[in-house]
Design a protein around this motif. Structure first.
Motif, PDB file in Angstrom:
ATOM      1  N   ALA B 246       0.839  -1.201   0.000  1.00 22.55           N
ATOM      2  CA  ALA B 246       0.000   0.000   0.000  1.00 22.55           C
ATOM      3  C   ALA B 246       0.875   1.252   0.000  1.00 22.55           C
ATOM      4  O   ALA B 246       0.600   2.231  -0.702  1.00 22.55           O
ATOM      5  N   GLU B 247       1.929   1.192   0.767  1.00 23.17           N
ATOM      6  CA  GLU B 247       2.902   2.265   0.867  1.00 23.17           C
ATOM      7  C   GLU B 247       3.493   2.609  -0.501  1.00 23.17           C
ATOM      8  O   GLU B 247       3.547   3.767  -0.913  1.00 23.17           O
ATOM      9  N   LYS B 248       3.862   1.561  -1.194  1.00 16.83           N
ATOM     10  CA  LYS B 248       4.481   1.761  -2.509  1.00 16.83           C
ATOM     11  C   LYS B 248       3.482   2.374  -3.491  1.00 16.83           C
ATOM     12  O   LYS B 248       3.827   3.234  -4.290  1.00 16.83           O
ATOM     13  N   ILE B 325      10.505   4.618  -4.222  1.00 13.51           N
ATOM     14  CA  ILE B 325       9.845   3.426  -4.769  1.00 13.51           C
ATOM     15  C   ILE B 325      10.836   2.295  -4.886  1.00 13.51           C
ATOM     16  O   ILE B 325      10.548   1.142  -4.511  1.00 13.51           O
ATOM     17  N   ALA B 326      12.049   2.622  -5.361  1.00 14.01           N
ATOM     18  CA  ALA B 326      13.062   1.573  -5.500  1.00 14.01           C
ATOM     19  C   ALA B 326      13.337   0.947  -4.128  1.00 14.01           C
ATOM     20  O   ALA B 326      13.424  -0.272  -3.983  1.00 14.01           O
ATOM     21  N   GLY B 330      12.497  -2.830  -2.914  1.00 16.89           N
ATOM     22  CA  GLY B 330      13.492  -3.732  -2.329  1.00 16.89           C
ATOM     23  C   GLY B 330      12.971  -4.359  -1.064  1.00 16.89           C
ATOM     24  O   GLY B 330      13.040  -5.575  -0.862  1.00 16.89           O
ATOM     25  N   GLU B 331      12.407  -3.495  -0.224  1.00 15.21           N
ATOM     26  CA  GLU B 331      11.874  -4.002   1.039  1.00 15.21           C
ATOM     27  C   GLU B 331      10.770  -5.023   0.797  1.00 15.21           C
ATOM     28  O   GLU B 331      10.677  -6.031   1.489  1.00 15.21           O
ATOM     29  N   LEU B 758      11.033   3.030 -15.017  1.00 14.40           N
ATOM     30  CA  LEU B 758      11.076   3.635 -13.687  1.00 14.40           C
ATOM     31  C   LEU B 758      11.529   2.652 -12.620  1.00 14.40           C
ATOM     32  O   LEU B 758      11.839   3.028 -11.508  1.00 14.40           O
ATOM     33  N   VAL B 759      11.555   1.417 -12.997  1.00 13.92           N
ATOM     34  CA  VAL B 759      11.845   0.399 -11.997  1.00 13.92           C
ATOM     35  C   VAL B 759      13.297  -0.015 -12.096  1.00 13.92           C
ATOM     36  O   VAL B 759      13.798  -0.312 -13.176  1.00 13.92           O
ATOM     37  N   SER B 760      13.921  -0.047 -10.966  1.00 15.20           N
ATOM     38  CA  SER B 760      15.324  -0.410 -10.971  1.00 15.20           C
ATOM     39  C   SER B 760      15.477  -1.882 -11.339  1.00 15.20           C
ATOM     40  O   SER B 760      14.581  -2.697 -11.092  1.00 15.20           O
TER      41      SER B 760
END
Lengths: 786, 786
Positions: B246-248, B325-326, B330-331, B758-760
């Motif tokens: 949700a955070e992301k 976001i990256a 990861g988390e 946009l995504v690592s």
């Protein structure tokens, strides 16, 4: 109020009478000529032969070994010696678990009694409330809660005890439920192959204009269980057929009798007299219908001509019965053809067998059709357990029957006194004299008159109470249950309710059930427990007497088997002609779950209700449970022969009723306490039934499925084991005739066993042809068995 | 006692207010800027695009087409036009059947009203009992049963009418039950393939020291359903994971916003302020736990720094959110690894899928294990319908939760006034002044003081009633139901009971629920219906007003959607940054079964209770049902978006409650009649509830299985059809991720959809690795499909 010495005298009398019963039993049971009355189970098992055939002439009838009289109580340790697994093997799980109900009583009440006598009795005793009042009281009352002054803090003891007793009872109940459930599962798992493991009863097969029921069932299950369906057996309406078979059995018996007679005394040919009511009419139909009319309405009159017949032509007995048997056999085969071929005789129900237990288990537990009132499946009862007449009742009729019986039972319970009072009002001296005037001189004799006057009023009630279990059984049958075990369980439930209302409540609050109902309706929810609760301590002595008479003496009377003893000897003297007759005269009977269990439950109820109020009742109940346990264990080992094996399916009922009794006892205690000005205890007492009911729901969810469902894991395990052990098993032939109507079966078996010479070739043929037409119905597309 | 003119005035006011609501609605709904409030369903279906994007500048916000204002009621025929099959297709069976409840109301009450007005009203009117008494009365009372003199033979009319109404209601109910059952079966049959048709939820998997839950489940079902088992999906405890997801999502939204901003105005790079509470701590653990602490406790405070943040370093917004976001990605992948690999995060439950619907149906309906509290199987709810948090509650805990909630609900229903009275006693002017002394000058102002004094006492009660549905929903969640549909149904039942006791009985017998309970306990079973029954005729006018305010105006207010309208525009002005935000701001809501159905049921209850007593109530109820039917049909077509589809599984509840209302009405009529000295009617009136309850049992047996079981015939038919149509279907891939926790799913889907730039790469990798570790768990021995 009875004093302790009154109770003592009463107890003495009852103990003495029980003792007399036991001594008489000890004497009678060692007499060889009673052997079949007291050990029928062993005869049926083929493990015992008649002692009459061996021994001296006197020794045949009277036991002369005096040592056996001295050890007159040695049946007790003997009865207790057989370990439970052997007992299950010997008498079945139903019987073994039935005994556990008595044990459960001991387990619950012995610790409760110990606790009550070490804590409650001293607390009650060390008051002098009763001495202060003007009421007459006895020492017994000093032991009860009545001796505590109003509003005394001592009531906390009773409250704590109520909690302790509840928790102990629930603990024992839960452990017992777990044990019985695992016993049942173990029993089901360790059993050898039985047809009902593979079979499902399908009811309410929808009518189809194009296909017969058999075809329809087969197609339905071939479509919906394609990999598992094995075979099916439709249900026939074979009531007429069974009466013909019974008829034939009787002729066969007479034939055997005359043949033995003839072989012993070949000089005189035995003869019999035959009424000429049924001459050999050539027209088959007329003869048949005439025959059936007489068979239906005067079976004894027509058939027992050899015994009762006075008029009629004297004919050679052996010839007569041989030809009779041939004739009836012919009729049987005709009737059989008719039943099998007639579409109306096929009921919309069938026994469907599957290739594996797994498939049967899934089919029994699932819904088959969109319409939930069609294609109803349930576990097939054991073949012995099936109640054939009820297999074809449609859903709507079933629902209406339930309603009718529900209403009827309500009226039976609350208004049964009305017709009895009516009969009593009719059945007086004047009424009889009016009805049968020619008896007047006899009735007017003083002795007879007083007997009638003293006897008649009670007679109607007594007769009603004797016939009550049968009435309840008829009600259950009408309601449409399909197995004997459910019939018995349902009757037991109704009998318990009847006893609860008419014996328990009826004794506490005097008055008929209807008056009580009327009172209860007009009382508030808090008043009812008060009304009943207040009367409880006063009725302790009454119930003590009740327990001694109904319990102690009743159980001791049970072991004596007076009625079967008398009937056996009467039959033996007058009726028994062949060895088979003697075996039938033996009549071991069954436990009688529908009457026995409600009686035990009444003792549970009394025990739980009086545990806190008047603990003095407890020893009497404990003695009952102990005595009954030994007696019934003896009877189960030596006498009773169960008709069916339900695998202890009755345990949820037993458990539920004890929990019910517990809740009743809590509510009554609450009512009693609130009249004792110990109102501060009410919230704590309300918690008890809530917790108890919750406990019941918990147990229901936790253990009841073991009694109504069959876990797939078990089924699969047994299937796999069997497949490994017997890879070439032909299951289809095993199941082939398992669920054939018993009358059909009897004919087939008899054909195999009986002397072929006596049977006409015609019958022989017909037997084969009917068997063929039979099996063709049960046939299915040939598929290999796994 | 209100006169007819009073009622007329009240009705006028309410009709006027309802009319105003409808006019306002008609005006608002044609405004383009409200389009998303009044037609969200079509937006969600992708069948409507915003009218703002087309048209002139003014036309974007105000509808200038005056013709559309004239036809301001044309939504009504529009709402009625869509045929039912299309409605089912458009909004699902749940919604379509929900509407049938209103229709059922019309079907029951229109004929009853006609009969009552043509027979009962004249019979009541042509008396002059009330005129003879000194009581004040109105013309309305002359229409009611109160106008019949005591012991009049006219009461036979009411008795016959009670029978007629009961039979009519039962007839309609039965027909409706049959219709809904066949609609449900048709719906299930005609549905395309859905994962829940093949899937069973297995709960209470026993712990095993050697195997993981996944392995254990797989082995168990491979052994016990060897020919049918396909695959399984264990259930993870993914609460932390979902919060990270949700955070992301939020960060992603901000990023989109700033990117759009930047693309529109490339000259200024957007910036944001970041609080330095969570610096890049190198120690992973410390950072993570700090992060989570803040995320958990101050999500808005920490994360909406760009919006609310005043202090903090100003950074480049796009860079900031990209890196954020990256980091979170990861988390997420770390957390995912942890959840998947950690045995403690795997709950002892699993979704087990089978190769055929038939196998799933058998597994769901049978018992699996010896221990009936382990390996519990039930139909898997639809994936959307699963309430994930409750999947792992063990049996004993479930039983205890039921008890706790049962007791809690009892206290909530009967004692809720106590805390409210307590809060009211605290929340007075003096209390506030004491608590917050600095507000004293403001509070002492006369206007504010009077507002507080008039407002505060009711506030606590009002707040409680507003939050009651949520409280009940929380209780249901605690109780451990596993699907949203059952949660709603359970809450609805409780809400109805609450309303029955506190609104219905509470209005008839004034006093709190606890006082009523106390009264009832101290009254006899015959007194209670009398007490309530006597007051019923007197409360007719009160309930008429209630129906007009709560029913008419309430329903008209419902169509206006005032709250969603305001919230949507507020969000639109202040919060909406991207198109996705706007879509989320739309919030179509659902029917709200847990609040809506109990309200309807209250009207059924009122209608049935007053049908015989004061038929004047019926037209008001009919008007409510008609209006509500149209309004809710409109809302279902244009607004609501159901969260799940249970296939009308709620109908047995609806049916049961109407039957309950019928029985209540009969009992109350009996009570009322017995006070009218029409006691000879009592036996006939007792028959009514007995018959009604029997009818209920009949319907339960006849139709309820259609709502809880899945017939094998249906399953087999669909399986066969599917096999013929799609012989090469890969069911495993279809079911592969059906029952993955929604948070996992979201991450996977997002990865597929979102802009890869946009995504690592790290996240990309982790996504793949996690997906791999995931599917490896769901894997099973390769076997061909069918």
């Amino acid at each position: 109020m009875a004093t302790i010495s009154d109770i003592g005298v009463s107890a003495g009398i009852n103990i003495l009478s029980a003792f007399v019963f036991l001594v008489v039993f000890a004497v009678l049971r060692v007499q060889p000529w009673n052997d079949r009355v007291y050990f029928p189970k062993w005869y049926l098992k083929g493990l015992r032969t008649s002692p009459i055939e061996s021994g001296t002439l006197v020794g045949k009838f009277v036991n002369l070994d005096f040592r056996s009289y001295l050890k007159f109580l040695n049946w007790m340790p003997e009865a207790l010696r057989m370990p439970e697994p052997e007992l299950i093997d010997h008498a079945g799980l139903d019987s073994a678990v039935y005994l556990r109900i008595y044990l459960l009583g001991l387990k619950i009440f012995v610790p409760i009694a110990v606790l009550a006598f070490s804590i409650l009795v001293p607390v009650n005793w060390t008051n002098n409330t009763l001495e202060k009042t003007d009421l007459t009281f006895s020492d017994l009352d000093k032991l009860s809660i009545s001796n505590i002054p109003l509003g005394s803090p001592r009531f906390w003891t009773h409250l704590v005890m109520a909690y302790a007793f509840t928790f102990w009872t629930c603990y024992v109940l839960k452990r017992e439920y777990a044990t019985v459930a695992s016993m049942r599962l173990h029993f089901l798992a360790s059993e050898h192959r039985r047809p009902d493991q593979f079979t499902v009863l399908v009811k309410n097969v929808p009518p189809d204009p194009d296909e017969s029921v058999g075809e329809l069932v087969e197609h339905f299950f071939l479509v919906n269980h394609p990999d598992h369906y094995l075979t099916q057996q439709v249900v026939y309406n074979a009531n007429k057929f069974s009466s013909l078979v019974a008829e034939k059995r009787k002729c066969q018996n007479w034939l055997d009798y005359y043949q033995i007679k003839f072989s012993r005394n070949p000089s005189t040919k035995p003869t019999t007299k035959v009424l000429l009511l049924a001459p050999r009419v050539s027209c088959l139909y007329a003869r048949e219908s005439l025959m059936h009319y007489y068979i239906m309405h005067f079976p004894y009159f027509i058939k027992q001509t050899g015994f009762l017949g006075i008029c009629g032509a004297r004919v050679d007995a052996i010839d007569h019965y041989t030809s009779e048997i041939a004739r009836i056999s012919g009729e049987i085969s005709t009737e059989r053809e008719k039943v099998v071929s007639n579409r109306d005789a096929i009921m919309p129900a069938a026994f469907v067998s599957f290739k594996t237990r797994w498939a049967a288990a899934t089919c029994a537990q699932t819904q088959q059709s969109r319409n939930p009132t069609q294609w109803l499946t349930e576990w097939a009862p054991e073949p012995r357990d099936v109640y054939w007449d009820n297999l074809a009742i449609p859903y709507v009729s079933l629902a209406i029957r339930r309603l009718v019986i529900g209403v009827a039972f309500f009226f039976l319970t609350f208004f049964f006194m009305i017709p009895i009072l009516f009969v009593q009002s009719l059945a007086n001296i004047e009424g009889i004299e009016k009805a049968v005037p020619f008896l007047k001189p006899i009735i007017e004799m003083k002795v007879i008159k007083s007997v009638i006057q003293g006897f008649l009023p009670g007679l109607a009630l007594k007769l009603f109470l004797i016939f009550l279990p049968s009435i309840l059984m008829i009600m259950s049958k009408f309601e449409g249950f399909i197995s004997l075990s459910t019939l018995e369980r349902r009757s037991a439930t109704r009998y318990y309710i009847f006893q609860f209302i008419n014996v328990f409540l009826g004794s506490i609050i005097t008055g008929t059930a209807f008056q009580q109902l009327d009172n209860f309706i007009h009382q508030s929810a808090t008043e009812i427990p008060k009304t009943v609760g207040v009367s409880i301590p006063m009725k302790a002595t009454f119930f003590i007497t009740y327990i001694m008479v109904d319990g102690w003496a009743g159980v001791a009377g049970e072991i004596l088997r007076l009625k079967p003893l008398v009937i056996y000897h009467l039959k033996n003297w007058f009726l028994v002609k062949t060895e088979k007759d003697r075996e039938e005269a033996m009549d071991p009977g069954t436990i009688g779950f529908n009457t026995g269990e409600p009686q035990i439950q009444l003792y549970f109820l009394l025990g739980l209700v009086y545990a806190v109020v008047s603990p003095i009742l407890l020893p009497f109940i404990i003695l009952f449970f102990a005595l009954a346990f030994v007696v019934y264990r003896h009877q189960i080992i030596n006498v009773y022969n169960q008709e069916y094996e339900s695998g202890a399916a009755f345990w949820p009922d037993v458990h539920g009723r004890i929990v019910g009794a517990l809740v009743v006892s809590q509510l009554l205690l609450m009512g009693l306490m609130s009249t004792k000005e110990a109102a501060q205890s009410t919230p704590l007492l309300i918690t008890l039934p809530v917790l108890t009911l919750w406990f019941h729901r918990f147990c229901k969810g936790r253990y009841e499925p073991a009694f109504v469902k069959y876990p797939l894991q078990e089924a699969m395990r047994k299937d796999t084991l069997e497949r490994a052990k017997e890879p070439n098993l032909n299951l289809k032939s095993f199941l082939h005739s398992a669920y054939v109507h018993p009358a059909f079966k009897e004919v087939d078996n008899e054909g195999d066993e009986s002397d072929e010479d006596l049977v006409s070739t015609k019958r022989h043929q017909s037997k084969h042809s009917s068997k063929h037409s039979f099996s063709s119905l049960a046939e299915d597309p040939e598929r290999s068995l796994l």
